[in-house]
Enzyme design. Structure first.
Site, PDB file in Angstrom:
ATOM      1  N   MET A  30       0.842  -1.201   0.000  1.00 16.80           N
ATOM      2  CA  MET A  30       0.000   0.000   0.000  1.00 16.80           C
ATOM      3  C   MET A  30       0.880   1.255   0.000  1.00 16.80           C
ATOM      4  SD  MET A  30      -3.400  -0.934   2.093  1.00 16.80           S
ATOM      5  CE  MET A  30      -2.760  -0.669   3.722  1.00 16.80           C
ATOM      6  N   LEU A  33       6.611   3.361   1.558  1.00 11.97           N
ATOM      7  CA  LEU A  33       7.541   2.241   1.748  1.00 11.97           C
ATOM      8  C   LEU A  33       8.616   2.517   2.796  1.00 11.97           C
ATOM      9  CD1 LEU A  33       8.146   1.282  -1.996  1.00 11.97           C
ATOM     10  CD2 LEU A  33       6.393   0.409  -0.436  1.00 11.97           C
ATOM     11  N   HIS A  34       8.989   1.444   3.483  1.00 14.26           N
ATOM     12  CA  HIS A  34      10.064   1.493   4.481  1.00 14.26           C
ATOM     13  C   HIS A  34      10.912   0.235   4.296  1.00 14.26           C
ATOM     14  CE1 HIS A  34       7.493  -1.405   6.466  1.00 14.26           C
ATOM     15  NE2 HIS A  34       6.509  -0.538   6.488  1.00 14.26           N
ATOM     16  N   GLY A  36      10.932  -2.541   5.748  1.00 14.91           N
ATOM     17  CA  GLY A  36      10.178  -3.805   5.754  1.00 14.91           C
ATOM     18  C   GLY A  36       9.794  -4.180   4.333  1.00 14.91           C
ATOM     19  N   HIS A  37       9.232  -3.201   3.602  1.00 16.63           N
ATOM     20  CA  HIS A  37       8.931  -3.428   2.188  1.00 16.63           C
ATOM     21  C   HIS A  37      10.237  -3.683   1.421  1.00 16.63           C
ATOM     22  CE1 HIS A  37       5.595  -0.562   3.435  1.00 16.63           C
ATOM     23  NE2 HIS A  37       4.905  -1.597   3.003  1.00 16.63           N
ATOM     24  N   GLN A  61     -10.388  -3.059   1.616  1.00 16.76           N
ATOM     25  CA  GLN A  61      -9.924  -3.757   2.823  1.00 16.76           C
ATOM     26  C   GLN A  61      -9.978  -2.879   4.065  1.00 16.76           C
ATOM     27  OE1 GLN A  61      -5.967  -4.437   0.989  1.00 16.76           O
ATOM     28  NE2 GLN A  61      -5.104  -3.896   2.983  1.00 16.76           N
ATOM     29  N   ASP A 149       2.489  -9.401   8.697  1.00 18.99           N
ATOM     30  CA  ASP A 149       1.052  -9.631   8.553  1.00 18.99           C
ATOM     31  C   ASP A 149       0.845 -11.140   8.417  1.00 18.99           C
ATOM     32  OD1 ASP A 149      -0.168  -6.716   7.987  1.00 18.99           O
ATOM     33  OD2 ASP A 149       1.808  -6.877   7.109  1.00 18.99           O
ATOM     34  N   GLN A 152      -2.484 -12.573   7.216  1.00 19.94           N
ATOM     35  CA  GLN A 152      -2.621 -12.314   5.774  1.00 19.94           C
ATOM     36  C   GLN A 152      -1.815 -13.329   4.971  1.00 19.94           C
ATOM     37  OE1 GLN A 152      -2.479  -8.292   3.786  1.00 19.94           O
ATOM     38  NE2 GLN A 152      -0.336  -8.857   3.555  1.00 19.94           N
ATOM     39  N   SER A 185       4.054   1.374   8.035  1.00 19.64           N
ATOM     40  CA  SER A 185       3.688   2.696   7.521  1.00 19.64           C
ATOM     41  C   SER A 185       2.886   3.447   8.582  1.00 19.64           C
ATOM     42  CB  SER A 185       2.847   2.560   6.249  1.00 19.64           C
ATOM     43  OG  SER A 185       3.507   1.717   5.333  1.00 19.64           O
TER      44      SER A 185
END
Ligand code: AMP
Length: 281
Positions: A30, A33-34, A36-37, A61, A149, A152, A185
């Site tokens: 989504m 970005l940080h 983790g992405h 969502q 997640d 997910q 985020s």
């Protein structure tokens, strides 16, 4: 690196890449970005000839009173990080490009009735639907999802298995700040005081990781993790639960691979975190 906003234009590019027999790695996000992405993008870069990143704040969502409008967006900043991680193309569609009065959805039962699915009842239907749409648009070889997640990830794995989707799902470990807070985020919503308080999630995870080894039942483990969190005045627990790592169903005896997961409000910001555990590992 290209930024593409329409499905048609992306399909034309992907058509050429597939004709050249390139493998395609796909990272759905989504945005905002940080690192983790970044870990997902780097893993995709390593494993594949081409890397597609999607940046799409998916309205289906988000529940009615959730943070859809407030969700942070910064496509320019995203492009910088994506480019440094070796992404070939960013797909950043508008909501109108993705949805035109939709009547077809993808849903999953059972795995979505625990953990985040309790407070966010429509969330995983929205996730499954948008991920299916993105999979159909990109048709990647592999798709990358974060263990942050974890529900997910379990849901996507089950969806892909049940619906015979020919894509390999790759899980990537949680990336944390130096003090243990999982990168998110949503961390940008936190005031300085809340940011400090947010370390309580990781502190309770560390306690949980120690105590789970002793072999205590889930209910005792949960109480002791909850009491750590309750020591932080700015924290309000949504849930701390222990579930079967595959089915996402609540377990009491930790006699199989489990996921210990939590959602905690720090002020108004809802943060999630988790760890996995298998006896003897
Ligand atoms: P989001 O943009 O929050 O929807 O996240 C996109 C993807 O990045 C999801 O698969 C997340 O699980 C993953 N992700 C987000 N934060 C982290 C993190 N701290 N560590 C690893 N993966 C993450």
């Amino acid at each position: 690196m290209k930024i593409i906003h329409t499905i048609q234009e992306l399909r034309e590019l992907l058509h050429i890449w597939r004709a050249e027999r390139n493998t395609i790695g796909f990272v759905p996000t989504m945005g905002f970005l940080h690192d983790g992405h970044g870990a997902l993008m780097k893993a995709a870069r390593q494993d594949n000839d081409r890397v597609v990143l999607s940046v799409f704040v998916n309205p289906t969502q988000f529940g009615e009173h959730e943070d859809l409008e407030a969700y942070p967006r910064d496509l320019k900043g995203d492009a910088k990080l994506a480019s440094s991680c070796g992404v070939d193309v960013i797909f950043a569609p508008t909501p109108e490009e993705m949805y035109q009065n939709p009547k077809a959805f993808v849903d999953i039962v059972d795995l979505s009735n625990t953990l985040c699915g309790v407070t966010r009842p429509i969330h995983f239907k929205g996730v499954c639907t948008v991920v299916t749409k993105l999979f159909n648009i990109v048709q990647p070889t592999r798709a990358y999802f974060g263990e942050k997640d974890a529900q997910q990830l379990a849901i996507i794995r089950k969806m892909v298995k049940d619906l015979n989707v020919p894509i390999t799902i790759v899980g990537v470990p949680i990336v944390r700040e130096a003090d243990g807070l999982a990168r998110s985020s949503r961390n940008t919503y936190l005031s300085a005081e809340e940011r400090q308080a947010a370390t309580i999630l990781y502190k309770s995870i560390q306690v949980g990781k120690e105590q789970i080894k002793i072999g205590m039942p889930a209910s005792e483990l949960i109480s002791s993790m909850k009491s750590v969190i309750q020591g932080e005045p700015l924290a309000r627990i949504d849930y701390v639960s222990v579930v079967d790592a595959e089915t996402m169903q609540i377990v009491e005896f930790i006699d199989r691979p489990v996921l210990v997961a939590m959602a905690v409000y720090i002020g108004k910001t809802r943060l999630i975190d988790n760890f996995s555990y298998t006896i003897g590992r």
